[in-house]
Each structure stands twice: as C-alpha cells, then as structure tokens.
Motif scaffolding. Structure first.
Motif, short mmCIF file in Angstrom:
data_model
loop_
_atom_site.label_atom_id
_atom_site.label_comp_id
_atom_site.label_asym_id
_atom_site.label_seq_id
_atom_site.Cartn_x
_atom_site.Cartn_y
_atom_site.Cartn_z
N ASP A 39 -3.76 0.62 -3.11
CA ASP A 39 -3.20 -0.72 -3.23
C ASP A 39 -2.30 -0.72 -4.46
O ASP A 39 -2.76 -0.57 -5.58
CB ASP A 39 -4.33 -1.75 -3.39
CG ASP A 39 -3.83 -3.19 -3.43
OD1 ASP A 39 -2.62 -3.41 -3.67
OD2 ASP A 39 -4.65 -4.09 -3.24
N HIS B 216 5.06 10.01 0.51
CA HIS B 216 4.25 8.80 0.61
C HIS B 216 5.01 7.78 1.45
O HIS B 216 6.24 7.74 1.44
CB HIS B 216 4.00 8.18 -0.77
CG HIS B 216 3.11 8.99 -1.63
ND1 HIS B 216 1.83 8.60 -1.93
CD2 HIS B 216 3.29 10.17 -2.26
CE1 HIS B 216 1.27 9.51 -2.72
NE2 HIS B 216 2.14 10.46 -2.93
N ALA C 239 -2.70 -1.50 7.33
CA ALA C 239 -1.75 -0.50 6.82
C ALA C 239 -1.97 0.84 7.51
O ALA C 239 -1.02 1.50 7.95
CB ALA C 239 -1.89 -0.36 5.31
N LYS C 240 -3.24 1.25 7.62
CA LYS C 240 -3.55 2.52 8.31
C LYS C 240 -3.12 2.47 9.77
O LYS C 240 -2.56 3.43 10.30
CB LYS C 240 -5.05 2.82 8.23
CG LYS C 240 -5.52 3.38 6.92
CD LYS C 240 -7.01 3.70 7.02
CE LYS C 240 -7.50 4.43 5.81
NZ LYS C 240 -8.93 4.77 5.92
N TYR D 91 0.83 -1.20 0.00
CA TYR D 91 0.00 0.00 0.00
C TYR D 91 0.87 1.25 0.00
O TYR D 91 1.91 1.29 0.65
CB TYR D 91 -0.90 0.02 1.24
CG TYR D 91 -1.89 -1.11 1.29
CD1 TYR D 91 -3.07 -1.05 0.57
CD2 TYR D 91 -1.64 -2.25 2.04
CE1 TYR D 91 -3.98 -2.10 0.61
CE2 TYR D 91 -2.53 -3.30 2.08
CZ TYR D 91 -3.71 -3.22 1.37
OH TYR D 91 -4.60 -4.25 1.40
N SER D 92 0.39 2.26 -0.71
CA SER D 92 1.01 3.58 -0.68
C SER D 92 0.02 4.52 -0.01
O SER D 92 -1.15 4.57 -0.40
CB SER D 92 1.32 4.06 -2.10
OG SER D 92 1.83 5.38 -2.07
N LEU D 93 0.50 5.23 1.00
CA LEU D 93 -0.36 6.14 1.75
C LEU D 93 0.25 7.53 1.72
O LEU D 93 1.37 7.73 2.21
CB LEU D 93 -0.50 5.65 3.20
CG LEU D 93 -1.08 4.25 3.34
CD1 LEU D 93 0.00 3.21 3.49
CD2 LEU D 93 -2.02 4.19 4.51
N GLU E 17 -6.07 -2.93 4.15
CA GLU E 17 -5.98 -1.47 4.29
C GLU E 17 -6.01 -1.02 5.75
O GLU E 17 -5.27 -0.12 6.14
CB GLU E 17 -7.14 -0.80 3.56
CG GLU E 17 -6.99 -0.75 2.07
CD GLU E 17 -8.07 0.08 1.39
OE1 GLU E 17 -8.67 0.97 2.05
OE2 GLU E 17 -8.31 -0.17 0.20
N LYS F 221 -6.06 8.54 2.70
CA LYS F 221 -6.13 7.76 1.46
C LYS F 221 -5.18 6.58 1.54
O LYS F 221 -4.12 6.66 2.14
CB LYS F 221 -5.75 8.62 0.25
CG LYS F 221 -6.72 9.74 -0.04
CD LYS F 221 -6.29 10.50 -1.26
CE LYS F 221 -7.25 11.65 -1.53
NZ LYS F 221 -6.81 12.46 -2.66
N VAL F 222 -5.60 5.48 0.90
CA VAL F 222 -4.78 4.27 0.83
C VAL F 222 -4.89 3.75 -0.60
O VAL F 222 -5.98 3.58 -1.12
CB VAL F 222 -5.28 3.19 1.82
CG1 VAL F 222 -4.42 1.95 1.71
CG2 VAL F 222 -5.31 3.71 3.24
N PRO G 155 -3.78 8.10 7.96
CA PRO G 155 -3.86 8.61 6.59
C PRO G 155 -5.29 8.58 6.07
O PRO G 155 -6.08 7.71 6.44
CB PRO G 155 -2.97 7.66 5.79
CG PRO G 155 -2.65 6.54 6.69
CD PRO G 155 -3.07 6.86 8.06
#
Length: 144
Positions: free
Chosen positions: A104, A76, A87-88, A67-69, A84, A101-102, A99
C-alpha cells in the motif's frame, strides 16, 4: 481553514483516518464544523472509536488506494483499487498472473514520474484524478 473544510479535504484526498478523526470530533461535540482547524487538539480523539467507525464505514467512504505490486526483474505495477484483493484481481485480469506481494503506497500519492507517451511529469495523484474507473493500472515501471 475550518474543521468542515479540513474534513472535506480529507475526504477529497482519500485520507480516511483524518476524515474519521475529524468526524469523531464533530460527532462528539468536541469541535464544531465552523471552528478553526488549527485549534484541534488531536490528543482528544478516541482512536479506538475512530477505528470502529472506519470498520463500519459510517461515512460510507469509497476510498481508492494506491498499490505497488512487484512483477519480477525489478518491475512493478502501480494499481489504483479499493483494496488489496481488487488490486490483485486487476493484475491477474491484465497480466494473467497473481502477484505474491502487495504494498500500500497510498501515502506516496505526490510522488512524480515521467510519462513518455504524454511527454510530461505527473504525480500519482494527478493520474488518479484523471482515472474514471477503478481498479485501474497507473503504470508499470522498473525500479532502480
């Protein structure tokens, strides 16, 4: 390459959709594990049943996604996590903020970055393979 070998590669490289599609073909006697993989007719796969098998996690896969946040100011953080929410939560634990926005980016595992502390270029797949515990931060980078 056989169907079984393709299935094992799909699991190894966290390609969940491919793994379940192959599993469906074997389970429904459309293909045998010893058949050549290049003979697969993907149009025979019942995608609705594959979707149901994925939701039930019949193969008990513990896939780790990438994931890119966005953090703001074009920065980022890339995180390896199972979902998700994880990841958050990892970003909150690491940086003290959640964050908004997440993204994939699991399909970009072969994208490479320069890691100055190691003085080498590595792909996200290489970084993930070196990671022992998930969720984990792969890197923080400035975009653009």
């Amino acid at each position: 390459m056989t169907v079984n070998e393709l299935l094992m590669d799909a699991i190894k490289f966290d390609d969940e959709l491919l793994a379940y599609s192959i599993y469906w073909l074997i389970k429904n006697n459309v293909k045998k594990g010893t058949d050549f993989a290049n003979s697969i007719n993907w149009n025979l796969v019942n995608h609705e049943e594959v979707k149901q098998m994925r939701e039930c996690n019949e193969l008990n896969l513990q896939t780790v996604k990438t994931y890119s946040l966005p953090l703001g100011n074009r920065q980022h953080i890339i995180v390896f996590a199972q979902n998700e929410e994880s990841a958050k939560g990892h970003v909150f634990a690491e940086l003290g903020r959640i964050p908004t926005k997440v993204f994939d980016i699991s399909n970009k595992m072969d994208m490479s970055f320069w890691f100055p502390e190691q003085q080498k270029i590595k792909s996200l797949r290489q970084v993930k393979d070196e990671t022992l515990v998930f969720p984990a931060t792969a890197m923080i980078f400035t975009k653009g």
